[in-house]
Design an enzyme around this catalytic site. Structure first.
Site, PDB file in Angstrom:
ATOM      1  N   ASN A  54      63.623  57.022 -32.075  1.00 12.43           N
ATOM      2  CA  ASN A  54      64.027  57.899 -30.972  1.00 12.43           C
ATOM      3  C   ASN A  54      65.473  57.527 -30.646  1.00 12.43           C
ATOM      4  OD1 ASN A  54      64.427  59.300 -28.634  1.00 12.43           O
ATOM      5  ND2 ASN A  54      62.622  58.515 -27.579  1.00 12.43           N
ATOM      6  N   ARG A  61      62.181  61.587 -33.416  1.00 12.07           N
ATOM      7  CA  ARG A  61      62.025  62.477 -32.274  1.00 12.07           C
ATOM      8  C   ARG A  61      63.289  63.321 -32.166  1.00 12.07           C
ATOM      9  NH1 ARG A  61      62.412  61.296 -25.884  1.00 12.07           N
ATOM     10  NH2 ARG A  61      61.613  63.312 -25.257  1.00 12.07           N
TER      11      ARG A  61
END
Ligand code: AMP
Length: 405
Positions: free
Chosen positions: A7, A95
């Protein structure tokens, strides 16, 4: 298979390495303050097991490239490393905040996908460039490992036009793709699936309202496993009251503030994103600080709590109307999982809609999923801890299986 979940934010890279046999977390950590004088890398190896260990290093981390190299070093490094070499990592799941209208599903990353994420930068100018940095560097470091993009917006692509088109000149949608997209999709999808499983029902015949209350907050109406409405909009600013984000305001606010306070658009934008929400009302954006201050008689802290929980209730009512039959409400994320007061106030007075909390169950602490409804409640009420990393890892695995990678 081992899956590395990334992420990548503007100044940080959060990562988790999972062994998908048994869905075990092998390592979890964060590289912070990328580009500043001193950065930090922290990593838990085997968190939660008796053999857990922690690595923490403070040093300059010039850019995402060196940040990702550090991640590779701690994961593969010496006796403490959890893999012998990066070859052991079977997939990298990224992500990605904004997939626009192009992505309805997690997608194996190639040049075309990179270009499409790039094309969505105007819709997420802070997030997509940082996500792309993570993708670029991970592809360089793990050139033979398949990489998958998992989009925050993808789950909401089933929202029908009546709920995603704003009542603006239609050309704005045609030319600039101005519409509701919704975010936190990975979390809403994950808790919806878990809730149906825990209720012993088929997701395809279950109607849910999923309530993600963290620093960012959003609610979704989920019909038979498909999102049919959600509170975040074209950007992650609309809807519920968040830690520092306003949620719904009158769209005439901008021109009023320009005239009355001499503020320009950039200032107003910054204010709505960073200085509003709970923080704007009372000065605190962390709900724990708000309870403490409210307990000491701070009226603004009480007001912030009231404004947030009132807005939650209003959206629950709206989504009850949209769904018709609701089988369960699901609370998740930092506040949703941990704050009985917010849950109770958000649901107070909704008994006539068949929503009845069991006060004792609501007041317990939940590390695992738990049911909070009373025996007579028509609508079930659940706390289900979200796990976006696991969801990204699962989705990465399944898209690779589907595409025979
Ligand atoms: P998240 O964005 O899901 O990590 O949630 C972060 C937010 O959850 C924090 O800013 C707090 O407002 C809230 N939070 C975390 N732990 C608690 C707790 N024990 N009680 C109330 N709120 C909490």
């Amino acid at each position: 298979m081992k899956v590395l979940v990334i992420n990548s934010g503007s100044s940080s890279i959060k990562f988790q390495l999972l062994d998908m046999r048994g869905e075990q977390v092998l390592a979890s950590g964060v590289v912070e303050r990328i580009g500043e004088d001193l950065g930090k890398i922290s990593c838990w190896m085997h968190p939660g097991s008796s053999a857990q260990s922690r690595v923490e290093k403070v040093e300059k981390i010039a850019d995402h490239q060196s940040g990702m190299l550090k991640v590779g070093e701690v994961l593969c490094g010496g006796q403490d490393g959890v893999v012998r070499s990066s070859e052991e990592i079977g997939a990298v799941g990224h992500r990605v905040v904004h997939g626009g209208e192009a992505f309805h599903q997690p997608t194996v990353i190639d040049e075309e996908v990179v270009a499409a994420i790039q094309a969505n930068i105007p819709l997420a100018p802070l997030h997509n460039p940082a996500n792309l940095d993570g993708i670029r560097v991970a592809r360089e470091l793990f050139p033979s490992t398949p990489q998958v993009a998992v989009f925050d917006t993808a789950f909401h692509q089933t929202i029908p036009q009546r709920a995603h088109i704003y009542a603006l000149p239609y050309e704005l949608y045609e030319r600039h793709r101005v519409r509701r997209y919704g975010f936190h999709g990975t979390s809403h999808k994950f808790v919806a699936g878990e809730c149906a499983r825990l209720m012993g029902r088929e997701l395809s015949t279950t109607n849910l309202i999923t309530i993600h209350l963290g620093n960012g907050c959003s609610m979704s109406a989920v019909e038979g496993g498909c999102s049919i409405d959600t509170s975040l909009g074209m950007t992650p600013l609309e809807g519920l009251v968040m830690g520092t984000r306003s949620g719904d305001v009158d769209p005439a606010l901008h021109s009023f503030l320009e005239r009355a306070a001499g503020m320009n658009l950039a200032l107003i934008d910054g204010m709505l994103n960073n200085e509003s929400g709970l923080k704007g009302i009372c000065g605190f954006n962390d709900m724990r600080d708000i309870h403490e201050a409210a307990g000491k008689g701070d009226e603004r802290a009480r007001l912030a709590l009231e404004v947030q929980t009132y807005r939650n209730k209003k959206y629950i009512g709206a989504y009850m109307a949209v769904l018709g039959r609701v089988d369960a409400l699901v609370f998740t994320a930092g506040i949703g999982e941990n704050d009985p007061i917010v849950r109770e106030r958000s649901l107070a007075g909704l008994e006539h809609l068949g929503i009845e909390l069991d006060v004792d169950k609501n007041n317990r602490r939940y590390k695992e999923p738990g049911a909070l409804h009373s025996g007579s409640s028509r609508v079930q009420i659940w706390v289900i801890p979200t796990n976006e990393e696991l969801a990204i890892a699962r989705e990465s695995m399944s898209v690779l299986e589907e595409t025979n990678h």
